[in-house]
Motif scaffolding. Structure first.
Motif, PDB file in Angstrom:
ATOM      1  N   GLY A  53       0.918  -0.918   0.064  1.00 31.94           N
ATOM      2  CA  GLY A  53       0.216   0.129   0.036  1.00 31.94           C
ATOM      3  C   GLY A  53       0.712   1.022  -0.260  1.00 31.94           C
ATOM      4  N   HIS A  54       0.263   2.167  -0.285  1.00 36.44           N
ATOM      5  CA  HIS A  54       0.832   3.670  -0.370  1.00 36.44           C
ATOM      6  C   HIS A  54       1.985   3.439  -1.371  1.00 36.44           C
ATOM      7  CE1 HIS A  54      -1.610   5.761   2.973  1.00 36.44           C
ATOM      8  NE2 HIS A  54      -1.326   4.319   3.473  1.00 36.44           N
ATOM      9  N   GLY A  55       2.183   2.590  -2.313  1.00 35.69           N
ATOM     10  CA  GLY A  55       3.384   2.765  -3.266  1.00 35.69           C
ATOM     11  C   GLY A  55       4.837   2.080  -2.489  1.00 35.69           C
ATOM     12  N   GLN A  56       4.271   1.761  -1.354  1.00 32.57           N
ATOM     13  CA  GLN A  56       5.211   0.950  -0.824  1.00 32.57           C
ATOM     14  C   GLN A  56       5.657  -0.798  -0.717  1.00 32.57           C
ATOM     15  OE1 GLN A  56       7.530   3.323   0.898  1.00 32.57           O
ATOM     16  NE2 GLN A  56       5.770   4.965  -0.352  1.00 32.57           N
ATOM     17  N   GLU A 104       7.548   5.099  10.783  1.00 29.56           N
ATOM     18  CA  GLU A 104       7.390   5.157   9.853  1.00 29.56           C
ATOM     19  C   GLU A 104       6.844   6.370   9.215  1.00 29.56           C
ATOM     20  OE1 GLU A 104       6.869   3.316   7.025  1.00 29.56           O
ATOM     21  OE2 GLU A 104       5.891   4.231   6.105  1.00 29.56           O
ATOM     22  N   ARG A 105       5.872   7.079   8.324  1.00 31.11           N
ATOM     23  CA  ARG A 105       6.079   8.382   8.175  1.00 31.11           C
ATOM     24  C   ARG A 105       4.473   8.216   7.234  1.00 31.11           C
ATOM     25  NH1 ARG A 105       6.022   9.898   2.087  1.00 31.11           N
ATOM     26  NH2 ARG A 105       5.861  11.693   2.414  1.00 31.11           N
ATOM     27  N   HIS A 106       3.655   6.667   6.839  1.00 31.34           N
ATOM     28  CA  HIS A 106       2.607   7.134   6.531  1.00 31.34           C
ATOM     29  C   HIS A 106       2.032   6.252   8.194  1.00 31.34           C
ATOM     30  CE1 HIS A 106       2.452   7.772   2.520  1.00 31.34           C
ATOM     31  NE2 HIS A 106       3.637   7.040   2.522  1.00 31.34           N
ATOM     32  N   ASP A 108      -0.926   4.687   8.446  1.00 32.97           N
ATOM     33  CA  ASP A 108      -2.201   3.747   8.454  1.00 32.97           C
ATOM     34  C   ASP A 108      -1.064   2.305   8.378  1.00 32.97           C
ATOM     35  OD1 ASP A 108      -1.200   4.747   6.119  1.00 32.97           O
ATOM     36  OD2 ASP A 108      -2.912   4.164   5.760  1.00 32.97           O
ATOM     37  N   LEU A 109       0.515   2.550   7.998  1.00 34.44           N
ATOM     38  CA  LEU A 109       1.908   1.489   7.959  1.00 34.44           C
ATOM     39  C   LEU A 109       2.127   1.082   9.464  1.00 34.44           C
ATOM     40  CD1 LEU A 109       2.885   1.832   4.659  1.00 34.44           C
ATOM     41  CD2 LEU A 109       1.242   0.136   4.776  1.00 34.44           C
TER      42      LEU A 109
END
Ligand code: SAH
Length: 212
Positions: A53-56, A104-106, A108-109
């Motif tokens: 998700g999030h391109g990660q 982590e910067r996201h 929700d991750l």
């Protein structure tokens, strides 16, 4: 699918490159399938990154093992990971050292990783939402720092978070391909060793890349 058998087979394949039995043992204990989205769980033990998700991505197991082997952990270290992603690498680290701080910067991750790590019973991992400064200066100094994303250069702000004799593993290069560097601080002298080419998602932030 028999995940335990697939995991054992993957670890046998890792043995060609990875010699540290402690690292191999940790790879054998941590269930990668619980860190992977349901839709690609059957690919959990293919030696490749998978989307989270999030391109990660959750990193390729061989690369995780190589990075962690290069940290030469003995068991009593405090380690910082930048880029929690799924939490998989944090779990491997937690098997091999005393304390793991991961950022982590996201959000929700970070939240999802925290839940998975809690459910597996890890009590030596702190997951934080990244702040404005790279890393987690509040918890410094660290015996080892591992950056799970590629940077344009070695960020001074991270070297500053190392304990004396500490080592920093960081992919450095363009947004698309990097060299894995091992940076060691000894008596105020910074040594840099090149461990070879690699490919990571970009590290975002101060002293790194701009967000898209
Ligand atoms: N270690 C992870 C994979 C990380 S992918 C795993 O085992 O699954 C890289 C992660 O770094 C992404 O989730 C991305 O959001 C995060 N990231 C990028 N720049 C960051 C920064 N400055 N601070 C914290 N996390 C960052």
């Amino acid at each position: 699918m028999d995940f335990a058998a697939a995991r054992a087979e993957l670890v046998e394949h890792l043995r060609y490159e990875i010699k540290d039995e402690r690292v191999l043992g940790a790879m054998l204990r941590v269930p990668r399938e619980v860190f992977v989205p349901k839709a690609c769980q059957d690919a959990s033990y293919e030696d490749r990154p998978l989307p989270i998700g999030h391109g990660q991505t959750i990193s390729q197991p061989l690369i995780v093992a190589m990075m962690i082997e290069a940290l030469e952990l003995k068991g009593d270290e405090k380690v910082l990971e930048i880029g929690t992603g799924s939490g998989y690498q944090a779990a491997i680290l937690a098997e091999l050292c005393r304390w793991v701080v991961t950022v982590e910067r996201h959000s929700d991750l970070a939240e999802k990783a925290r839940q998975v790590l809690d459910s597996l019973g890890y009590r030596n991992i702190e997951v934080h939402l990244a702040g404005d400064r790279l890393g987690w200066p509040e918890g410094a100094p660290y015996d080892a720092i591992v950056v799970a994303a590629g940077a344009p250069r070695v960020p001074k702000g991270l070297v500053a978070q190392l304990a004396p004799g500490g080592r920093l593993l960081i992919p450095v290069g363009s947004r698309y391909e990097q060299q894995l560097l091992k940076v060691t601080e000894r008596h105020g002298i910074t040594e840099i060793e090149d461990l070879g080419p690699c490919r990571w998602v970009p590290l975002i932030g101060e002293e790194a890349w701009d967000a898209d």
